[in-house]
Design an enzyme around this catalytic site. Structure first.
Site, mmCIF file in Angstrom:
data_model
loop_
_atom_site.group_PDB
_atom_site.id
_atom_site.type_symbol
_atom_site.label_atom_id
_atom_site.label_comp_id
_atom_site.label_asym_id
_atom_site.label_seq_id
_atom_site.Cartn_x
_atom_site.Cartn_y
_atom_site.Cartn_z
ATOM 1 N N LYS A 1 25.500 -40.370 2.765
ATOM 2 C CA LYS A 1 24.524 -40.012 1.736
ATOM 3 C C LYS A 1 25.031 -38.993 0.714
ATOM 4 O O LYS A 1 24.262 -38.242 0.126
ATOM 5 C CB LYS A 1 23.188 -39.499 2.327
ATOM 6 N N TRP B 1 29.061 -45.203 -4.377
ATOM 7 C CA TRP B 1 29.487 -44.945 -5.762
ATOM 8 C C TRP B 1 31.020 -44.822 -5.812
ATOM 9 O O TRP B 1 31.688 -45.455 -6.636
ATOM 10 C CB TRP B 1 28.815 -43.652 -6.226
ATOM 11 N N HIS C 1 33.874 -41.547 7.283
ATOM 12 C CA HIS C 1 33.084 -40.309 7.219
ATOM 13 C C HIS C 1 33.732 -39.239 8.104
ATOM 14 O O HIS C 1 33.202 -38.140 8.226
ATOM 15 C CB HIS C 1 31.664 -40.545 7.752
ATOM 16 N N ARG D 1 28.549 -33.569 -1.805
ATOM 17 C CA ARG D 1 27.319 -33.415 -2.588
ATOM 18 C C ARG D 1 26.639 -32.121 -2.202
ATOM 19 O O ARG D 1 26.771 -31.669 -1.052
ATOM 20 C CB ARG D 1 26.416 -34.603 -2.234
ATOM 21 N N ARG E 1 18.492 -45.173 -3.989
ATOM 22 C CA ARG E 1 17.151 -44.588 -3.974
ATOM 23 C C ARG E 1 16.866 -44.007 -5.347
ATOM 24 O O ARG E 1 16.407 -44.682 -6.228
ATOM 25 C CB ARG E 1 17.057 -43.538 -2.852
ATOM 26 N N LYS E 2 17.230 -42.720 -5.562
ATOM 27 C CA LYS E 2 16.975 -42.102 -6.872
ATOM 28 C C LYS E 2 18.271 -41.870 -7.653
ATOM 29 O O LYS E 2 18.282 -41.877 -8.871
ATOM 30 C CB LYS E 2 16.269 -40.766 -6.697
HETATM 31 P P1 A3P Z 1 19.603 -40.521 -3.178
HETATM 32 O O1 A3P Z 1 19.039 -40.824 -1.833
HETATM 33 O O2 A3P Z 1 19.503 -39.063 -3.516
HETATM 34 O O3 A3P Z 1 19.044 -41.376 -4.258
HETATM 35 P P2 A3P Z 1 25.815 -43.014 0.214
HETATM 36 O O4 A3P Z 1 26.397 -44.044 -0.702
HETATM 37 O O5 A3P Z 1 26.811 -42.015 0.706
HETATM 38 O O6 A3P Z 1 24.997 -43.635 1.275
HETATM 39 O O7 A3P Z 1 24.842 -42.119 -0.696
HETATM 40 C C1 A3P Z 1 23.629 -42.634 -1.138
HETATM 41 C C2 A3P Z 1 23.134 -41.748 -2.249
HETATM 42 O O8 A3P Z 1 23.885 -42.006 -3.448
HETATM 43 C C3 A3P Z 1 21.692 -42.065 -2.591
HETATM 44 O O9 A3P Z 1 21.164 -40.850 -3.131
HETATM 45 C C4 A3P Z 1 21.862 -43.134 -3.660
HETATM 46 O O10 A3P Z 1 20.717 -43.343 -4.455
HETATM 47 C C5 A3P Z 1 23.023 -42.544 -4.455
HETATM 48 N N1 A3P Z 1 23.772 -43.547 -5.219
HETATM 49 C C6 A3P Z 1 24.019 -44.830 -4.908
HETATM 50 N N2 A3P Z 1 24.740 -45.427 -5.859
HETATM 51 C C7 A3P Z 1 24.958 -44.505 -6.810
HETATM 52 C C8 A3P Z 1 25.634 -44.529 -8.063
HETATM 53 N N3 A3P Z 1 26.211 -45.632 -8.516
HETATM 54 N N4 A3P Z 1 25.656 -43.393 -8.774
HETATM 55 C C9 A3P Z 1 25.072 -42.277 -8.329
HETATM 56 N N5 A3P Z 1 24.404 -42.188 -7.152
HETATM 57 C C10 A3P Z 1 24.351 -43.294 -6.400
#
Ligand code: A3P
Length: 306
Positions: free
Chosen positions: A42, A47, A113, A137, A270-271
């Protein structure tokens, strides 16, 4: 959190992933061209995977192509986390898995991870030119994202996991591949000691200045953009292809699921914002987590601004 969560070499991991963790650590032999993408869950894993995949494979898959794999596959399917390898496909060992996943004509992209101290020696070795990219993060947003994810991640999660309980565990160091501060500091120190080997990135910086960070990433990985590319569209195309809004809008990420893990792809989007913790943490929670990280990171030179 779960009865399956266990402490292994000072970090928390689900027991079904222990086999992958141990095999990666003990049996994996890195090539000089290997690239490891490392993150806490997370903190922007998907990304980073999409940016690195687009950069490294752009000769084979032009980023403007309507056939680009990122348009039809969730990035977790293109770059697997080594500790989950048993969840994907039918391989009996991690080495079989790695050899079936990647072609020899470009760098192998792997993800994990795991904390730095538990990585295979051949990847960390100063004499090899393999690369490690770490994306982290702000811990408050990392926690909020994790908590939301825990409440959505599977059919067996029926009741919301209380935020107070999740927060307490997180602050006591009990979180996947955490304690968070240990995971972050391990890579931070490694990046200071050997900046050629370990690139340390923050989600918030990428959000603020995506273009310069994309260029930095490409250079670090050994796939810098040429002068012609700099003049053309490729950088903008990669930024679009890996952007939150675009990825979230793709059919594969709206409707598909990550085979083997049993999660719907949509829960990874998500956001995608900086600072959502402001909507969800109480002031006493903020005080506690800020104080905790201030203490844990003191003297390291690492700070999270948000
Ligand atoms: P939020 O829950 O705050 O929205 P991971 O990929 O490590 O599982 O992390 C997921 C988090 O990264 C989520 O954050 C998700 O919405 C956000 N995320 C996914 N794709 C993204 C992107 N292309 N750019 C920025 N944030 C992204």
């Amino acid at each position: 959190l779960d009865d399956n969560l266990c402490l292994y070499q000072d970090f928390w991991v689900y027991s079904p992933q222990l086999k992958g963790v141990a095999e990666f650590q003990n049996d994996f032999e890195a090539f000089d061209s290997d690239i490891l993408l490392s993150t806490l869950p997370k903190s922007g894993t998907i990304w980073l995977k999409s940016m690195a995949f687009a950069i490294v494979n752009r000769a084979r898959y032009p980023v403007s192509s309507a056939e680009h794999p990122l348009l039809t596959s969730n990035p977790h399917h293109l770059v697997h986390n080594v500790e989950y390898y048993q969840s994907f496909g039918t391989c009996n060992s991690l080495s079989d898995f790695v050899s079936t996943q990647y072609s020899a004509d470009t760098s192998r992209l792997l993800a994990t991870h795991m904390p730095y101290h538990s990585l295979p020696e051949s990847l960390k070795s100063h004499t090899s030119s393999s690369k490690i990219v770490y994306l982290c993060r702000n811990p408050k947003d990392n926690f909020i994202s994790l908590w939301n994810y825990l409440n959505k991640r599977g059919p067996n999660i029926t009741n919301p996991f209380p935020i107070e309980k999740a927060f307490d565990l997180f602050c006591n160091g009990i979180s996947l591949f955490g304690p968070v501060w240990d995971n972050v500091l391990g890579y931070w120190k490694a990046s200071l000691e050997n900046p050629e080997k370990v690139l340390f990135l923050k989600y918030e910086d990428l959000k603020k200045e995506p273009k310069s960070h994309l260029k930095k990433l490409a250079e670090f990985l050994g796939f810098p953009f040429s002068v012609e590319e700099e003049k053309g569209q490729v950088i903008e195309d990669i930024l679009k292809l890996s952007s939150f809004e675009f990825m979230k809008s793709l059919l594969v990420n709206k409707e598909g699921s990550v085979n083997g893990l049993g999660f719907e792809n949509k829960i990874f989007f998500r956001k995608g914002e900086v600072g959502d913790w402001k909507n969800q943490l109480t002031s006493s929670m903020v005080e506690r987590i800020d104080g905790l990280f201030e203490e844990k990171l003191r003297g390291s030179g690492l700070v999270f601004e948000s």
